[in-house]
Scaffold this motif. Sequence first.
Motif, short mmCIF file in Angstrom:
data_model
loop_
_atom_site.label_atom_id
_atom_site.label_comp_id
_atom_site.label_asym_id
_atom_site.label_seq_id
_atom_site.Cartn_x
_atom_site.Cartn_y
_atom_site.Cartn_z
N GLU A 637 -40.34 -107.93 -13.10
CA GLU A 637 -39.88 -106.77 -13.37
C GLU A 637 -40.57 -105.51 -13.11
OE1 GLU A 637 -39.62 -107.60 -17.64
OE2 GLU A 637 -37.86 -108.86 -17.63
N GLY A 638 -41.68 -105.58 -12.31
CA GLY A 638 -42.48 -104.47 -11.87
C GLY A 638 -43.60 -104.03 -12.97
N ARG A 639 -43.82 -104.98 -13.88
CA ARG A 639 -44.61 -104.34 -15.21
C ARG A 639 -46.31 -104.72 -14.80
NH1 ARG A 639 -43.98 -107.32 -19.39
NH2 ARG A 639 -42.02 -108.61 -18.87
N ILE A 640 -46.39 -105.32 -13.61
CA ILE A 640 -47.46 -105.76 -13.27
C ILE A 640 -47.86 -105.23 -11.95
CG2 ILE A 640 -49.39 -107.27 -12.83
CD1 ILE A 640 -48.40 -109.29 -15.05
N ASP A 641 -48.95 -104.36 -11.37
CA ASP A 641 -49.04 -103.87 -10.27
C ASP A 641 -50.07 -104.80 -9.55
OD1 ASP A 641 -49.71 -102.58 -7.97
OD2 ASP A 641 -50.43 -100.76 -8.77
N VAL A 642 -49.62 -105.85 -8.77
CA VAL A 642 -50.46 -106.98 -8.15
C VAL A 642 -51.45 -105.97 -7.10
CG1 VAL A 642 -50.37 -108.84 -6.73
CG2 VAL A 642 -48.49 -108.40 -8.28
N GLY A 643 -50.97 -105.14 -6.53
CA GLY A 643 -51.81 -104.53 -5.56
C GLY A 643 -53.12 -103.96 -6.39
N ALA A 644 -52.90 -103.46 -7.32
CA ALA A 644 -54.04 -103.08 -8.06
C ALA A 644 -54.78 -103.99 -8.72
CB ALA A 644 -53.72 -102.03 -9.05
N ARG A 645 -54.16 -105.08 -9.08
CA ARG A 645 -54.98 -106.11 -10.02
C ARG A 645 -55.57 -107.11 -9.06
NH1 ARG A 645 -52.80 -106.59 -15.34
NH2 ARG A 645 -54.54 -108.49 -15.45
N LEU A 646 -54.94 -107.26 -7.82
CA LEU A 646 -55.38 -108.61 -7.15
C LEU A 646 -55.88 -108.11 -5.77
CD1 LEU A 646 -55.68 -111.67 -6.97
CD2 LEU A 646 -53.50 -111.63 -6.14
N ALA A 647 -57.20 -107.84 -5.56
CA ALA A 647 -57.44 -107.14 -4.44
C ALA A 647 -57.46 -108.15 -3.06
CB ALA A 647 -59.07 -106.71 -4.64
N ARG A 648 -57.59 -107.50 -2.06
CA ARG A 648 -57.57 -108.19 -0.71
C ARG A 648 -58.55 -109.36 -0.86
NH1 ARG A 648 -56.65 -107.31 4.89
NH2 ARG A 648 -55.79 -105.42 4.49
N PRO A 649 -58.13 -110.56 -0.29
CA PRO A 649 -59.22 -111.52 -0.30
C PRO A 649 -60.43 -111.24 0.54
CG PRO A 649 -57.19 -112.61 0.25
CD PRO A 649 -56.94 -110.97 0.41
N ALA A 650 -61.66 -111.70 -0.12
CA ALA A 650 -62.82 -111.45 0.46
C ALA A 650 -63.19 -111.96 2.09
CB ALA A 650 -64.22 -111.84 -0.27
N PRO A 651 -63.49 -111.08 2.83
CA PRO A 651 -63.78 -111.59 4.35
C PRO A 651 -64.29 -112.93 4.30
CG PRO A 651 -64.54 -109.33 4.11
CD PRO A 651 -64.31 -109.79 2.85
N VAL A 682 -53.04 -117.49 -0.57
CA VAL A 682 -51.44 -117.83 -0.41
C VAL A 682 -50.73 -116.84 -0.82
CG1 VAL A 682 -49.83 -119.37 -1.51
CG2 VAL A 682 -51.97 -120.36 -0.92
N HIS A 683 -51.31 -116.11 -1.90
CA HIS A 683 -50.31 -114.79 -2.32
C HIS A 683 -50.22 -113.65 -1.10
CE1 HIS A 683 -49.16 -111.22 -4.13
NE2 HIS A 683 -50.16 -110.58 -4.07
N ARG A 684 -51.44 -113.52 -0.49
CA ARG A 684 -51.39 -112.66 0.46
C ARG A 684 -50.19 -112.82 1.82
NH1 ARG A 684 -53.71 -107.83 0.02
NH2 ARG A 684 -53.85 -106.58 2.10
N VAL A 685 -50.32 -114.35 2.08
CA VAL A 685 -49.19 -114.67 3.15
C VAL A 685 -47.84 -114.48 2.50
CG1 VAL A 685 -48.57 -116.72 4.58
CG2 VAL A 685 -51.04 -116.24 4.23
N CYS A 686 -47.61 -115.09 1.58
CA CYS A 686 -46.31 -114.97 1.06
C CYS A 686 -45.78 -113.59 0.71
CB CYS A 686 -46.12 -115.80 -0.31
SG CYS A 686 -46.44 -117.61 -0.22
N ALA A 687 -46.64 -112.57 0.12
CA ALA A 687 -46.30 -111.37 0.01
C ALA A 687 -46.02 -110.58 1.35
CB ALA A 687 -47.33 -110.53 -0.75
N THR A 688 -46.74 -111.04 2.29
CA THR A 688 -46.72 -110.63 3.72
C THR A 688 -45.29 -110.68 4.26
OG1 THR A 688 -48.90 -110.38 4.06
CG2 THR A 688 -47.68 -110.19 6.06
N LEU A 689 -45.02 -111.91 4.35
CA LEU A 689 -43.59 -112.50 4.64
C LEU A 689 -42.67 -111.90 3.81
CD1 LEU A 689 -44.56 -116.27 5.31
CD2 LEU A 689 -44.11 -114.40 6.99
N ALA A 690 -42.77 -111.79 2.51
CA ALA A 690 -41.65 -111.06 1.74
C ALA A 690 -41.45 -109.59 2.08
CB ALA A 690 -41.89 -111.29 0.14
#
Length: 750
Positions: A637-651, A682-690
């Motif tokens: 429903e867009g009530r959680i900002d994943v980009g803000a809450r889940l940072a890019r995976p550490a290098p 896993v989230h990063r890959v799936c979100a990129t494909l979506a």
Amino acid sequence: MTSTERAARTSVADELCRSAYAAHDGPDVGVALIAAGGYGRGELAPHSDLDVVLVHDDGLDPGPLAQQVWYPLWDSGSRLDHSVRSLSQMVAAAEDDLKVALGLLDIRHLAGDPNLTLRLRATMLGAWRREARERLPDLRVLVDRRHDVVGELAHVSVPDIKEAEGGLRDATVLKALETTWLVDVSSAELERSRQSLLDFRDLLHDQTQRPTDRVAPELWEPMTQALDLVDAEAAQRHVRELGRRITHLSRLTWRRVDDMLARPASVRDARRPALEPIAPGIALARGEVVLAARARPDLDPSLLLRAAAEAAQRDAVLAPATAARLARESSELPTPWPAAARDALVRLLASGTGLLPVWETLEETGALAGFLPEWERIRMLPHASPIHRFTVDRHVVETCVEASALIRSVARPDVLLVAALLHDIGKGQRTEHSVAGEAIARAIATRMGFDPEGVDLIALLVRHHLLLSETATSRDPDDPATVAGLLAHVPDAASLDLLLALTEADSRAASPQAWSTWRAGLVTRLARHALAAAGGDPAPPALSGDLVVPALVEEGGVWVGVESDTDGTRVAVMAPDRVGLLADAAAVLALQRVPVHSARAWSQEGRTGPVGVSVWEVSTPDLDPRVLRERLVALAEGRIDVGARLARPAPGRLEPLVAVRSEASRSATVLEVRTDDRPGVVHRVCATLAALDLSVRSAHVATVGPQAVDVFYVQESGAGRLSDERASEAAHAVRRALSPIEGEAARATK
């Protein structure tokens, strides 16, 4: 030779020194004759030097005594290392030279003023303890340099029992570290090993009739009788085992020194270290993996392996007391092993350089015998081939370290790692070691609970682990007959990939010469010819079967279920299928800081339309399905900002690999992603494909130690396979999403 004989030898030398001092009217006040170093410790070998110092108070001239006292000692034929110094000169020398400071920690009074000796000893000990935090880093540098030059007692072909890593010099350093009162050393174990090495040095001096600490190859046979052992190999094992034990204690103690120096003073001086829970039953305390307060080893047979895996993956110390306790108290692993134990072993073997110190702790505490008793067959076994730089057991561990860097190149990383562990298990047998090892490895893999295919692969790799290298270097790799001969033993592409990786790991672990550019080129060329002839990559894994769809999902809702057992926790997610559903499920677990070990995802038909299903294998117990469902709905429903809450995976340590496997499926495009396992991958890959409006119709996600091995079956939304251009676009997008930010910045400036 025994400590009693060393004490008698020291007593004779002491009387000689006292007589020389008295014969030249040495004073009772202001001057003292002291013994230092090995003589100070009372550990004279038959041809050792007498390390003696004539010390005097500042402003006092010892006069002729400074010259005359040495003549009786020379006349006796003793080897003498002597000096004359004032008390302040001794203190200054210790401040300027760490080696002098260490030697003066063991001073012993011989003659003259005992109060002067006592003052000097108290001054040296006080300064050592007071300045230890500042001096220990410099001492560590000296120790490391010596190790680099001389090598490791357990493995070098001509060991130096004094200067090599694990030798008498390291034992002395350990005693000095213990003297600081900053760290603990296993004193009883150290002293037993040290005394045994001193016994061997006495025998070596008697055998060679000179003051040597180096054991040339031709000396092992003569030393056998003196040691009352059966043969030269047993003599080598005896001495190298002592070196291995002191090496382990040394590495462990220096890790504790490093941890102590890195801690703030408030934490450093705390009497009881804080326990940081890191996994069920396991905690971290002062950089060491220990048992949690309420751990029950008697109810969890996999606890030892899980603790070892956690320590190795974190590059932390597996506390020896913890390993020893687990060896005593853990319930016996059933046959076959539970999945948790097998997975922990694979994670341990996949941990890279963190494996070696943890494996040494398992060996030295006896914990290893509890789950791999066959290891005793190769423990401290010398290699017959001079190309090997390690004993067989250490070579096997090094092979696992090398294999951990290659798991991204094979379909069964678990098989590769266990085959690396067992590839030389047949050595020490009367038959050819790969033949003997095949049967042993098959029995072990079966006991570990591998599936029949995995057992067969491990046995095949152990049986033929030398085949690729030997064939490539003794036959023409471009000759079809050579390829046919290889395929007669290793007939399919998956097995060939595994054999190539094991060959490289085995060779790299042996020595740099064993994997030279020339040898690597021949092996790789033959393997590529064989792979082409075998038909390329194996078929993709089968999809999971359909699950019963709850009424809630048929009505358009979201369902989350959680099930736990002894093998772990499974989280199942079902909802009306849509682009991005898998990415949202991965995001929910990442937001909860839940480590994902594996996952399967697919789409199945429900009564009211397609249903997206995913099943996640995780290690976190007691997850609340209601919380997970609420977060998943909030994401949708867009009530959680994943980009803000889940940072890019550490290098990660390695650049990600993203390959398009166009031949792997007729209905979808297969993306194979291999990268360091990090939170949010896993989230990063799936979100990129979506974001590319691509639908993940099937996902096969697995974590092997530090390596994520993920396969995604991707389709255009509402269509089928991707075009070559879209497949390339998707692969590049995923690679960018997983690459370190610094790498992207560097590419942007080009």
